[in-house]
Design an enzyme around this catalytic site. Structure first.
Site, PDB file in Angstrom:
ATOM      1  N   LYS A 177      10.519   9.589   4.859  1.00 53.65           N
ATOM      2  CA  LYS A 177      10.316   7.779   5.120  1.00 53.65           C
ATOM      3  C   LYS A 177      10.796   7.537   3.532  1.00 53.65           C
ATOM      4  CE  LYS A 177       8.129   4.366   6.352  1.00 53.65           C
ATOM      5  NZ  LYS A 177       9.297   3.090   5.106  1.00 53.65           N
ATOM      6  N   GLY A 229       1.342   4.031  -1.463  1.00 51.40           N
ATOM      7  CA  GLY A 229       1.331   2.781  -1.173  1.00 51.40           C
ATOM      8  C   GLY A 229       0.027   2.258  -1.260  1.00 51.40           C
ATOM      9  N   SER A 230       0.175   0.987  -0.765  1.00 54.70           N
ATOM     10  CA  SER A 230      -1.233   0.147  -0.629  1.00 54.70           C
ATOM     11  C   SER A 230      -2.000   0.286  -0.222  1.00 54.70           C
ATOM     12  CB  SER A 230      -0.802  -1.646  -0.512  1.00 54.70           C
ATOM     13  OG  SER A 230      -0.393  -0.984   0.828  1.00 54.70           O
ATOM     14  N   THR A 231      -3.779  -0.060  -0.785  1.00 51.15           N
ATOM     15  CA  THR A 231      -4.537   0.100  -0.196  1.00 51.15           C
ATOM     16  C   THR A 231      -4.854  -0.052   1.548  1.00 51.15           C
ATOM     17  OG1 THR A 231      -5.508   0.748  -1.960  1.00 51.15           O
ATOM     18  CG2 THR A 231      -7.247  -0.221  -0.131  1.00 51.15           C
ATOM     19  N   GLY A 234      -2.697   1.974   3.417  1.00 52.37           N
ATOM     20  CA  GLY A 234      -3.418   3.878   3.748  1.00 52.37           C
ATOM     21  C   GLY A 234      -4.414   3.818   4.837  1.00 52.37           C
ATOM     22  N   GLU A 251      -2.454   8.247  -2.067  1.00 52.82           N
ATOM     23  CA  GLU A 251      -1.892   7.450  -3.429  1.00 52.82           C
ATOM     24  C   GLU A 251      -1.392   6.070  -3.410  1.00 52.82           C
ATOM     25  OE1 GLU A 251      -2.668   9.338  -6.244  1.00 52.82           O
ATOM     26  OE2 GLU A 251      -1.937  11.381  -5.406  1.00 52.82           O
ATOM     27  N   CYS A 285       2.036   1.799 -10.093  1.00 53.84           N
ATOM     28  CA  CYS A 285       0.178   2.013  -9.749  1.00 53.84           C
ATOM     29  C   CYS A 285      -0.905   2.120 -10.746  1.00 53.84           C
ATOM     30  CB  CYS A 285       0.268   3.169  -8.187  1.00 53.84           C
ATOM     31  SG  CYS A 285       1.213   4.193  -9.434  1.00 53.84           S
ATOM     32  N   GLU A 385      -4.819  -6.032  -6.513  1.00 55.44           N
ATOM     33  CA  GLU A 385      -3.580  -5.706  -7.141  1.00 55.44           C
ATOM     34  C   GLU A 385      -2.494  -6.784  -7.038  1.00 55.44           C
ATOM     35  OE1 GLU A 385      -1.830  -2.756  -5.920  1.00 55.44           O
ATOM     36  OE2 GLU A 385      -1.855  -1.409  -7.456  1.00 55.44           O
TER      37      GLU A 385
HETATM   38  P1  NAD Z   1       3.358  -0.625   1.356  1.00 54.87           P
HETATM   39  O1  NAD Z   1       1.777   0.226   1.499  1.00 54.87           O
HETATM   40  O2  NAD Z   1       3.143  -2.043   1.022  1.00 54.87           O
HETATM   41  O3  NAD Z   1       4.128   0.635   1.739  1.00 54.87           O
HETATM   42  C1  NAD Z   1       4.270   1.965   1.302  1.00 54.87           C
HETATM   43  C2  NAD Z   1       5.614   2.272   2.396  1.00 54.87           C
HETATM   44  O4  NAD Z   1       4.468   2.534   3.440  1.00 54.87           O
HETATM   45  C3  NAD Z   1       6.709   1.497   2.825  1.00 54.87           C
HETATM   46  O5  NAD Z   1       7.800   2.472   2.704  1.00 54.87           O
HETATM   47  C4  NAD Z   1       6.519   1.193   3.513  1.00 54.87           C
HETATM   48  O6  NAD Z   1       7.615   1.131   4.460  1.00 54.87           O
HETATM   49  C5  NAD Z   1       5.488   1.967   4.326  1.00 54.87           C
HETATM   50  N1  NAD Z   1       4.701   1.214   5.582  1.00 54.87           N
HETATM   51  C6  NAD Z   1       4.122   0.179   5.651  1.00 54.87           C
HETATM   52  N2  NAD Z   1       3.212  -0.546   6.968  1.00 54.87           N
HETATM   53  C7  NAD Z   1       2.849   0.935   7.256  1.00 54.87           C
HETATM   54  C8  NAD Z   1       2.490   1.382   8.515  1.00 54.87           C
HETATM   55  N3  NAD Z   1       1.505   0.414   9.167  1.00 54.87           N
HETATM   56  N4  NAD Z   1       2.410   2.800   8.772  1.00 54.87           N
HETATM   57  C9  NAD Z   1       2.891   3.418   8.044  1.00 54.87           C
HETATM   58  N5  NAD Z   1       3.923   2.759   7.186  1.00 54.87           N
HETATM   59  C10 NAD Z   1       4.018   1.798   6.114  1.00 54.87           C
HETATM   60  O7  NAD Z   1       3.363  -0.813  -0.481  1.00 54.87           O
HETATM   61  P2  NAD Z   1       4.529  -1.009  -0.599  1.00 54.87           P
HETATM   62  O8  NAD Z   1       4.251  -2.730  -1.290  1.00 54.87           O
HETATM   63  O9  NAD Z   1       5.417  -0.231  -0.359  1.00 54.87           O
HETATM   64  O10 NAD Z   1       4.380  -0.609  -2.895  1.00 54.87           O
HETATM   65  C11 NAD Z   1       3.092  -0.589  -3.387  1.00 54.87           C
HETATM   66  C12 NAD Z   1       2.056  -0.401  -3.315  1.00 54.87           C
HETATM   67  O11 NAD Z   1       1.914   0.951  -3.878  1.00 54.87           O
HETATM   68  C13 NAD Z   1       0.087  -0.512  -4.328  1.00 54.87           C
HETATM   69  O12 NAD Z   1      -0.452  -0.756  -4.032  1.00 54.87           O
HETATM   70  C14 NAD Z   1       0.717   0.484  -5.660  1.00 54.87           C
HETATM   71  O13 NAD Z   1       0.098   0.368  -5.935  1.00 54.87           O
HETATM   72  C15 NAD Z   1       1.086   1.307  -4.731  1.00 54.87           C
HETATM   73  N6  NAD Z   1       1.849   2.506  -5.371  1.00 54.87           N
HETATM   74  C16 NAD Z   1       0.354   3.741  -5.426  1.00 54.87           C
HETATM   75  C17 NAD Z   1       1.027   4.807  -6.614  1.00 54.87           C
HETATM   76  C18 NAD Z   1      -0.022   6.026  -6.732  1.00 54.87           C
HETATM   77  O14 NAD Z   1       0.825   6.914  -6.460  1.00 54.87           O
HETATM   78  N7  NAD Z   1      -1.142   5.634  -6.481  1.00 54.87           N
HETATM   79  C19 NAD Z   1       2.395   5.179  -6.627  1.00 54.87           C
HETATM   80  C20 NAD Z   1       3.140   4.019  -6.485  1.00 54.87           C
HETATM   81  C21 NAD Z   1       2.494   2.905  -5.572  1.00 54.87           C
END
Ligand code: NAD
Length: 495
Positions: A177, A229-231, A234, A251, A285, A385
């Site tokens: 996704k 994505g975000s913690t 996660g 991640e 990130c 963050e």
């Molecule tokens: P996010 O966690 O809001 O979303 C990430 C993904 O998860 C998106 O595709 C979103 O649609 C999906 N998502 C959102 N809520 C969900 C849920 N409840 N269940 C399943 N999927 C869900 O993060 P963001 O705002 O898109 O990205 C920024 C974050 O990602 C920052 O915290 C950043 O540090 C992190 N990030 C980490 C890395 C790494 O490798 N560690 C790399 C890039 C971004």
């Protein structure tokens, strides 16, 4: 551009015709209309991945064939690089230089994955565990199964590549996704995958928001969830995965410390520190968003830093010389501006920037000035963050203090040390609670080395042998080397 769901090798419409629009964050113009899957569409995608996993065409494919496919994908990405660069710029607000690097790095990554697939040893006899006349012990590796992979909007093509490369190298299958803000380059990658001979159903690509992500991971057919994505999200995903005992790679977020020592070479450290927190408008990130500077070099460093920050060209991404573009969305811009206001209210000392840019054409997009505050660990942004072009600067006296400040974080994704004393650099690196530490460098990654986080920055690693192993299950095969009944005394336990 119209982006349909890529399910079982076909581009299909959302069954309830749910169609949304993604926009260019530089100017608000439409980039693509994308189809959002319903629960039924998501089930179909997972079923397709499940069928493909057990289909002998994929299951029994040789590692050489998998490697050839990965190499073709790498070549095709290069062939379509102009289009990928153009789309990535408009869809994600990447500058030309960032989009070029992303496309180049993704092509290289698939090439590296091709080599990994070719050299992957899936059966490894262990002589030290085996005993002549008793046992011959072998480790055998099998693909983990159907995966759900969820990626964010900051590096859409790179993230899709990092997720799909190991799937194809190991013989897993997936439903990936992409983020709803940036669906475009993953859709082009779907076409490339189809055109390179990947059997139908091995890779399925959908897009959508949290609801789509939730529905995707909530299936007992999913054996592994790989999330970037975000913690906070996660943690939610880990709970769902736990209910199905699905394996996970997470991640997550970061608040990485970038440490400048008294003996740092300012001719590189200043630019390095700016690059660390301003690359892609701070939406990386691993961004170096906590800049820790030793007291002996503080004035000299800040003098150069505050002059040099003005040389970062903030511009719409149509400008080929833009050094920093917009942030991805209005929502993200407002989040960043709220953190800036909070830091002002907490009396963080504003050294540079601190506002949205709204002159002329900038008003059509989501632009924020490169922003620097002097802060202490009492300030919110020392810990939270932001994911925007904002750095918090903190002065320290001793190395012990620097290490303590760096580790004063719930996150542990990355960090850096700038010093001319390499031994000292390594000594400090070994004390940092971070998955990647650079010495006199920032942001650069190596596909042969693991990437991921300590503490709340993640679970497991991507890339490197560690990343590949996380897509494989290990099986211990015990072959008896003892074939005379009287020597098999353990059988007597029941007689
Ligand atoms: P996010 O966690 O809001 O979303 C990430 C993904 O998860 C998106 O595709 C979103 O649609 C999906 N998502 C959102 N809520 C969900 C849920 N409840 N269940 C399943 N999927 C869900 O993060 P963001 O705002 O898109 O990205 C920024 C974050 O990602 C920052 O915290 C950043 O540090 C992190 N990030 C980490 C890395 C790494 O490798 N560690 C790399 C890039 C971004």
């Amino acid at each position: 551009m119209e982006i349909k769901l890529f399910i079982n090798g076909q581009f299909v419409e959302s069954s309830e015709k749910i169609i949304r629009t993604s926009i260019d964050p530089s100017n608000g113009l439409e980039v693509a209309k994308y189809h959002v899957p319903t629960a039924h569409d998501i089930e179909k995608a997972i079923a397709a991945a499940h069928c493909a996993f057990i289909n002998p065409e994929w299951k029994n494919m040789s590692q050489e064939n998998r490697a050839d496919i990965l190499l073709k994908i790498s070549e095709k990405i290069k062939e379509r690089s102009k289009e990928l660069i153009d789309v990535e710029i408009r869809d994600s607000g990447s500058t030309l230089r960032k989009a070029k690097a992303d496309v180049h790095n993704t092509a290289s990554f698939f090439k590296v994955m091709s080599k990994v697939a070719r050299e992957l040893k899936l059966s490894i006899p262990d002589e030290s565990a085996s005993r002549a006349g008793f046992s011959l012990n072998t480790r055998e590796y099998s693909p983990i199964g159907v995966c759900a992979q969820i990626i964010p909007w900051n590096f859409p093509l790179v993230m899709a590549g990092w997720k799909l490369g190991p799937i194809l190298a190991t013989g897993c299958t997936t439903v990936l996704k992409s983020a709803e803000e940036t669906p475009a380059t993953a859709a082009i990658l779907a076409e490339i995958i189809r055109d390179c001979g990947v059997p139908s159903g091995v890779v399925n690509i959908i897009t959508g928001g949290a609801d789509v992500g939730r529905a995707l991971i909530n299936s007992s057919l999913i054996q592994k969830v790989a999330f970037t994505g975000s913690t906070a999200v996660g943690v939610e995903i880990l709970k769902t995965a736990a209910a199905n005992v699905a394996k996970t790679t997470m991640e997550l977020g970061g608040k990485s410390a970038n440490i400048i020592l008294n003996d740092a070479d300012l001719s590189i450290a200043v630019d390095g520190a700016l690059y660390a927190f301003l690359y892609h408008s701070g939406q990386a990130c691993d961004s170096g968003t906590r800049l820790l500077i030793q007291d002996g070099i503080y004035s000299a460093f800040m003098d150069k830093f505050l002059k040099r920050i003005k040389d970062v060209k903030v511009a719409p991404t149509t400008d080929a010389n833009a050094g920093m573009g917009p942030v991805v969305s209005e929502k993200q811009m407002n989040t960043i501006l709220a953190f800036i206001e909070k830091t002002k209210a907490e009396e963080g000392k504003l050294l540079s920037g601190g506002s949205r840019i709204t002159e002329g054409d900038f008003a059509k997009g989501f632009f924020i000035e490169p922003t620097a505050f002097e802060i202490t660990p009492e300030h919110t942004i020392f810990h939270e963050e932001i994911f925007g072009p904002v750095v918090g600067i903190t002065k320290f006296k001793t190395i012990e203090e620097a290490v303590a400040l760096a580790n004063n974080s719930k996150y542990g994704l990355a960090g850096a040390i700038w010093t001319q004393d390499k031994n000292l650099g390594h000594k400090i690196a070994s004390q940092l609670e971070a998955g990647t530490v650079w010495i006199n460098e920032y942001h650069l990654l190596n596909p042969g080395m693991p990437f991921g986080g300590f503490k709340q920055s993640g679970v497991g690693r991507e890339m490197g042998p560690e990343g590949i192993m996380s897509y494989l299950e290990v099986r211990h095969v015990w072959e008896s080397d003892c074939n005379e009944r009287e020597k098999k005394v353990w059988l007597d336990a029941i007689f």
